[in-house]
Design a protein around this motif. Structure first.
Motif, PDB file in Angstrom:
ATOM      1  N   GLN B 206       0.839  -1.201   0.000  1.00  0.00           N
ATOM      2  CA  GLN B 206       0.000   0.000   0.000  1.00  0.00           C
ATOM      3  C   GLN B 206       0.872   1.249   0.000  1.00  0.00           C
ATOM      4  N   ILE B 207       0.450   2.247  -0.745  1.00  0.00           N
ATOM      5  CA  ILE B 207       1.171   3.530  -0.765  1.00  0.00           C
ATOM      6  C   ILE B 207       0.259   4.583  -0.139  1.00  0.00           C
ATOM      7  N   ILE B 208       0.675   5.072   1.033  1.00  0.00           N
ATOM      8  CA  ILE B 208      -0.144   6.046   1.744  1.00  0.00           C
ATOM      9  C   ILE B 208       0.606   7.374   1.829  1.00  0.00           C
ATOM     10  N   ALA B 209       0.028   8.386   1.229  1.00  0.00           N
ATOM     11  CA  ALA B 209       0.666   9.701   1.232  1.00  0.00           C
ATOM     12  C   ALA B 209       0.245  10.472   2.480  1.00  0.00           C
ATOM     13  N   PHE B 222      -7.565  13.897  -4.441  1.00  0.00           N
ATOM     14  CA  PHE B 222      -7.719  12.435  -4.423  1.00  0.00           C
ATOM     15  C   PHE B 222      -9.196  12.065  -4.252  1.00  0.00           C
ATOM     16  N   LYS B 223      -9.879  12.758  -3.342  1.00  0.00           N
ATOM     17  CA  LYS B 223     -11.295  12.470  -3.101  1.00  0.00           C
ATOM     18  C   LYS B 223     -12.177  12.954  -4.247  1.00  0.00           C
ATOM     19  N   ALA B 224     -11.805  14.088  -4.846  1.00  0.00           N
ATOM     20  CA  ALA B 224     -12.640  14.684  -5.900  1.00  0.00           C
ATOM     21  C   ALA B 224     -12.410  14.030  -7.261  1.00  0.00           C
ATOM     22  N   GLY B 225     -11.271  13.354  -7.401  1.00  0.00           N
ATOM     23  CA  GLY B 225     -10.979  12.727  -8.689  1.00  0.00           C
ATOM     24  C   GLY B 225     -10.459  13.699  -9.734  1.00  0.00           C
ATOM     25  N   ARG B 226      -9.981  14.835  -9.303  1.00  0.00           N
ATOM     26  CA  ARG B 226      -9.378  15.813 -10.230  1.00  0.00           C
ATOM     27  C   ARG B 226      -8.440  16.719  -9.420  1.00  0.00           C
ATOM     28  N   ILE B 227      -7.488  17.346 -10.119  1.00  0.00           N
ATOM     29  CA  ILE B 227      -6.525  18.199  -9.414  1.00  0.00           C
ATOM     30  C   ILE B 227      -7.212  19.439  -8.850  1.00  0.00           C
ATOM     31  N   ILE B 228      -7.042  19.643  -7.547  1.00  0.00           N
ATOM     32  CA  ILE B 228      -7.459  20.889  -6.909  1.00  0.00           C
ATOM     33  C   ILE B 228      -6.184  21.579  -6.422  1.00  0.00           C
ATOM     34  N   ALA B 229      -5.979  22.826  -6.848  1.00  0.00           N
ATOM     35  CA  ALA B 229      -4.771  23.546  -6.440  1.00  0.00           C
ATOM     36  C   ALA B 229      -5.146  24.703  -5.533  1.00  0.00           C
ATOM     37  N   ASP B 230      -4.420  24.824  -4.404  1.00  0.00           N
ATOM     38  CA  ASP B 230      -4.707  25.922  -3.493  1.00  0.00           C
ATOM     39  C   ASP B 230      -3.795  27.097  -3.790  1.00  0.00           C
ATOM     40  N   ASP B 231      -4.269  28.267  -3.421  1.00  0.00           N
ATOM     41  CA  ASP B 231      -3.455  29.455  -3.574  1.00  0.00           C
ATOM     42  C   ASP B 231      -2.727  29.694  -2.252  1.00  0.00           C
ATOM     43  N   ALA B 232      -1.415  29.480  -2.266  1.00  0.00           N
ATOM     44  CA  ALA B 232      -0.568  29.842  -1.118  1.00  0.00           C
ATOM     45  C   ALA B 232      -1.042  29.307   0.229  1.00  0.00           C
ATOM     46  N   PRO B 233      -1.101  27.995   0.401  1.00  0.00           N
ATOM     47  CA  PRO B 233      -1.418  27.457   1.726  1.00  0.00           C
ATOM     48  C   PRO B 233      -0.293  27.759   2.704  1.00  0.00           C
ATOM     49  N   TRP B 249      -0.360  13.666 -10.915  1.00  0.00           N
ATOM     50  CA  TRP B 249      -1.767  13.248 -10.781  1.00  0.00           C
ATOM     51  C   TRP B 249      -1.994  11.882 -11.442  1.00  0.00           C
ATOM     52  N   HIS B 250      -1.322  11.673 -12.563  1.00  0.00           N
ATOM     53  CA  HIS B 250      -1.403  10.377 -13.247  1.00  0.00           C
ATOM     54  C   HIS B 250      -1.104   9.241 -12.264  1.00  0.00           C
ATOM     55  N   PHE B 251      -0.017   9.358 -11.525  1.00  0.00           N
ATOM     56  CA  PHE B 251       0.371   8.281 -10.602  1.00  0.00           C
ATOM     57  C   PHE B 251      -0.489   8.260  -9.344  1.00  0.00           C
ATOM     58  N   VAL B 252      -0.718   9.429  -8.774  1.00  0.00           N
ATOM     59  CA  VAL B 252      -1.490   9.510  -7.533  1.00  0.00           C
ATOM     60  C   VAL B 252      -2.889   8.936  -7.741  1.00  0.00           C
ATOM     61  N   SER B 253      -3.525   9.299  -8.827  1.00  0.00           N
ATOM     62  CA  SER B 253      -4.915   8.869  -9.046  1.00  0.00           C
ATOM     63  C   SER B 253      -5.003   7.373  -9.337  1.00  0.00           C
ATOM     64  N   THR B 257      -3.004   4.433  -2.317  1.00  0.00           N
ATOM     65  CA  THR B 257      -4.069   3.784  -1.547  1.00  0.00           C
ATOM     66  C   THR B 257      -4.915   4.810  -0.809  1.00  0.00           C
ATOM     67  N   ASP B 258      -4.238   5.785  -0.187  1.00  0.00           N
ATOM     68  CA  ASP B 258      -4.963   6.799   0.569  1.00  0.00           C
ATOM     69  C   ASP B 258      -4.041   7.986   0.830  1.00  0.00           C
ATOM     70  N   ILE B 259      -4.662   9.118   1.151  1.00  0.00           N
ATOM     71  CA  ILE B 259      -3.900  10.291   1.587  1.00  0.00           C
ATOM     72  C   ILE B 259      -4.463  10.717   2.934  1.00  0.00           C
ATOM     73  N   LEU B 260      -3.604  10.721   3.952  1.00  0.00           N
ATOM     74  CA  LEU B 260      -4.042  11.069   5.311  1.00  0.00           C
ATOM     75  C   LEU B 260      -3.378  12.382   5.730  1.00  0.00           C
ATOM     76  N   THR B 261      -4.046  13.117   6.605  1.00  0.00           N
ATOM     77  CA  THR B 261      -3.527  14.439   6.965  1.00  0.00           C
ATOM     78  C   THR B 261      -3.254  14.563   8.468  1.00  0.00           C
ATOM     79  N   ALA B 262      -2.397  15.519   8.806  1.00  0.00           N
ATOM     80  CA  ALA B 262      -2.053  15.796  10.208  1.00  0.00           C
ATOM     81  C   ALA B 262      -2.038  17.302  10.434  1.00  0.00           C
ATOM     82  N   SER B 263      -2.347  17.673  11.676  1.00  0.00           N
ATOM     83  CA  SER B 263      -2.360  19.101  12.039  1.00  0.00           C
ATOM     84  C   SER B 263      -0.940  19.614  12.248  1.00  0.00           C
ATOM     85  N   GLU B 264      -0.803  20.916  12.321  1.00  0.00           N
ATOM     86  CA  GLU B 264       0.519  21.523  12.559  1.00  0.00           C
ATOM     87  C   GLU B 264       1.125  21.022  13.874  1.00  0.00           C
ATOM     88  N   ASP B 265       0.302  20.973  14.928  1.00  0.00           N
ATOM     89  CA  ASP B 265       0.818  20.509  16.221  1.00  0.00           C
ATOM     90  C   ASP B 265       1.271  19.052  16.152  1.00  0.00           C
TER      91      ASP B 265
END
Lengths: 325, 325
Positions: B206-209, B222-233, B249-253, B257-265
Motif C-alpha cells: 500500500q502507498i499512503i501519502a 484524491f477524493k474529488a478525482g481531479r486536481i485541486i490547487a490551493d493558492d498559497a497554503p 496526478w497520473h500516478f497519484v490517481s 491507496t490513501d492520503i491522510l492528513t495531520a495538524s501543525e501541532d
C-alpha cells in the motif's frame, strides 16, 4: 569502597571477539556516514561511525550489553548496579531490561530529568545521591550491599572495554582502510576499546583522542605519564568530565598516538556544522573530534579518518546555540 | 508559458532502472534506520529511509541527477534551469556542479538565505523574482530564453519522477518485505516515483501519502478525482505547499491507496519525537508520515511500514519548538 570489587583484569582481543558474538543479537550495527562538504572543509576523508543511532543513544550499550549478557545465571536475580548520571546508566538499564534482570542506578539528584525518565523507561531503578563523590560512593555501597548486584563500572571494567572495542572492529569492516581513528576521551572507555581492537587488528592506524580544553585531564595525564584527575571540570561536553582510571590508563598510555584539545566555542561550532551537514543529532561530546580535526588541519589533511560519534542524547530544548539558555 | 516545453511522457519502470544505473555513481545509497521505541509507540515496524543523508540533503538529488546526467552532450554548454525555493534548487545545482554544466535557478527574493547560499556553494546562478506565480513565470521565461537552458521541473517531469523512483527500489532491497510505504506529498514527485516503482516491483504494498491539514489539496484532489490547487497554503511543512500537476496526478490517481492528513501541532510533535529517538535532523515535511501513523494507529499497527524521510535542510536557529520565533 565499592571500587574494591572491580574486576581489573586487562581485556584481550579474544575478549573483544567474544563480546562481539555476545552482543550482536542486541546491538545495532550502526552505519558509517560521509559528507563531501565536511571532507572539503577538513581536507581529509572522514568516516563517521554513528553510535548515536544505538537504541539507547550511545556506544555505551556495547560494553553494558557485554557485561549484562556475560553474567552467570546465578547472578541474574540480583542483577547489576552502577553509578552514572549519563549514557552508561541508560545503557545498562536498557541491556538489563533486554535480559530481564534488575538494574540499580545511583544518580545525582541533579541529573537531567530526561536521563532519569529514560532509565525508568528501560526498567532501571534509581537511587538518588547528592552530586558529590563522597555521597555517590556512600549511597552506592549501601545499594550494592542491599541488592547484591554486580557492579558494572562505566569504563574501568574489563567487560565494558571489551564491549566498546567492537565498535572499531565494525568500523574497520565498513571502511576500506583508515589512517587515523579519533574519538572523544572522558574516562577513556571508548578509546581503550579502540586501542584494544586496533593494536591487534590494524596497528598501523593512529589513535587520536579528542578532549575539551576545559576538561583536559587525560591530555595532561598523557604528557605527565601518570593519571591526573581534576575535581569537577566544567565543559559543555558533559560526557567527558570524568577522569581516567587504572584500566583505561593502561590502554591510553600504551596505544594512543596523541590527545588533542578544543575550546568550548570550537566544540559548539563543530557540533552545529555536523548537525547541519551530516544531519544527525549528536551530543556536544561527539563534536570534539571534528573540532580537533578542523583545528589541526595539517595533521589530518589527506588522511582517511574514522570519527566515532559517541552519543545522541541531547535536550532539544536546550541546544547550545539557542539564545538565552 | 514556460510550462509548455515540459516533456510530459509518463515514465516507465525501465526508465526507473535506467535512472538507477545513471545516478548510482553520484547519489548516496542512504541507510534505513529502526527504533524499538518508535515501533512501540506506533505498534508498527517502522523502516526509516533516510534521504536527509543525501549530500544536498534531500531525495530530490535523485531526480535532478537523472535529468542532468541524462542530458545530451549538445545541451551541456547551455545547462539546466528551474524555479524552486527549496530542495530542488539545491539538488539541481549540486547535480549540475557534478557534471560541470551551468544551472540557473529562479528563486523568490524571500527564499531563506541558507538555501540561496547552498545553491551558490554548489555553483548555481540565482535570478530573483517576486514571491508570486506570475513573477516567477515571467522571470523564468526570460532566463530560459536568454540561456537556452533545459527546464527541469521540480516534479512534473518524467526524468525527475523516474529518478525519485529509485528510492523505493533501494528501500525494498534493504528491507525484508513491507506492507505499506508512506511519504509526504506536496507536488507528488516522491509519491509518483514510489508508485512507478512499487506498482511493478511490489504491487501488494500500500502507498499512503501524508499531507498537512493546512495544505491538503492533494487529499481533496484524491477524493474529488481531479486536481485541486490551493493558492498559497500556510504550513510549517514548507516543502509541501505546491500542488499536484498532470504527471504526478497520473500516478497519484492510479496507485495511491490513501492520503491522510495531520495538524501543525501533530507534525511538530512527530518531528521532535523523531529527532529525539531516531536522532536525525530532518525537516518538518518529513514528520508528516510519522504524524499520520501515530494518529491512525489502527491502520498501521502490526504492519511493516517504510517511511521515506525526504530531507534535512532546516534552519537550526529556528526550530519549531524554540520559544519566541
Amino acid at each position: 569502597m565499592s571500587e574494591a570489587v572491580i574486576d581489573l583484569v586487562v581485556p584481550t582481543y579474544d575478549d573483544m571477539l567474544a563480546a562481539r558474538d555476545r552482543i550482536s543479537p542486541h546491538v545495532t550495527r550502526t552505519p558509517v556516514l560521509r559528507s563531501d562538504y565536511l571532507d572539503e572543509l577538513s581536507g581529509a576523508e572522514l568516516f563517521f561511525k554513528c553510535e548515536n543511532f544505538q537504541e539507547a543513544g550511545a556506544f555505551k550499550v556495547r560494553g553494558a550489553t557485554n557485561a549484562v549478557f556475560g553474567l552467570p545465571d546465578r547472578q541474574m536475580a540480583k542483577g547489576v548496579a552502577t553509578h552514572s548520571s549519563g549514557n552508561h546508566a541508560l545503557s545498562l538499564s536498557w541491556a538489563a531490561g533486554r535480559r530481564g534482570i534488575p538494574c540499580n542506578v545511583v544518580m545525582p539528584r541533579t541529573a537531567p530529568q530526561a536521563k532519569k525518565d529514560a532509565v525508568r523507561r528501560y526498567g532501571g531503578t534509581i537511587t538518588e545521591c547528592e552530586p558529590s563523590t563522597s555521597s555517590r560512593e556512600e549511597v552506592f555501597a549501601k545499594v550494592q550491599a542491599r541488592t547484591g548486584a554486580e557492579f558494572v563500572h562505566p569504563y574501568n571494567d574489563s567487560r565494558v572495554i571489551a564491549g566498546q572495542g567492537t565498535c572499531s572492529a565494525e568500523l574497520m569492516e565498513q571502511t576500506d582502510g583508515l589512517d587515523i581513528v579519533t574519538a572523544p576521551i572522558g574516562g577513556g572507555g571508548m578509546i581503550s576499546g579502540t586501542c584494544l581492537t586496533l593494536s591487534r587488528l590494524a596497528p598501523e592506524v593512529q589513535i587520536i583522542a579528542a578532549e575539551p580544553e576545559q576538561a583536559d585531564d587525560a591530555c595532561r595525564s598523557f604528557k605527565a605519564g601518570r593519571i591526573i584527575a581534576d575535581d569537577a571540570p566544567e565543559t559543555i561536553a558533559d560526557g567527558l568530565k570524568v577522569p581516567l582510571k587504572e584500566l583505561t590508563w593502561h590502554f591510553v598510555s600504551r596505544h594512543v598516538t596523541d590527545i588533542l584539545t578544543a575550546s568550548e566555542d570550537e566544540i559548539v561550532e563543530a557540533m552545529k556544522i555536523t548537525w547541519k551537514h551530516l544531519r544527525i543529532v549528536m551530543e556536544p561530546s561527539c563534536a570534539v573530534p571534528l573540532a580537533i580535526i578542523l583545528k589541526n588541519r595539517d595533521r589530518f589533511a589527506g588522511k582517511r579518518v574514522g570519527v566515532i560519534v559517541t552519543g545522541g542524547n541531547v535536550d532539544l530544548d536546550r541546544l547550545p546555540w539557542m539564545k538565552g539558555i
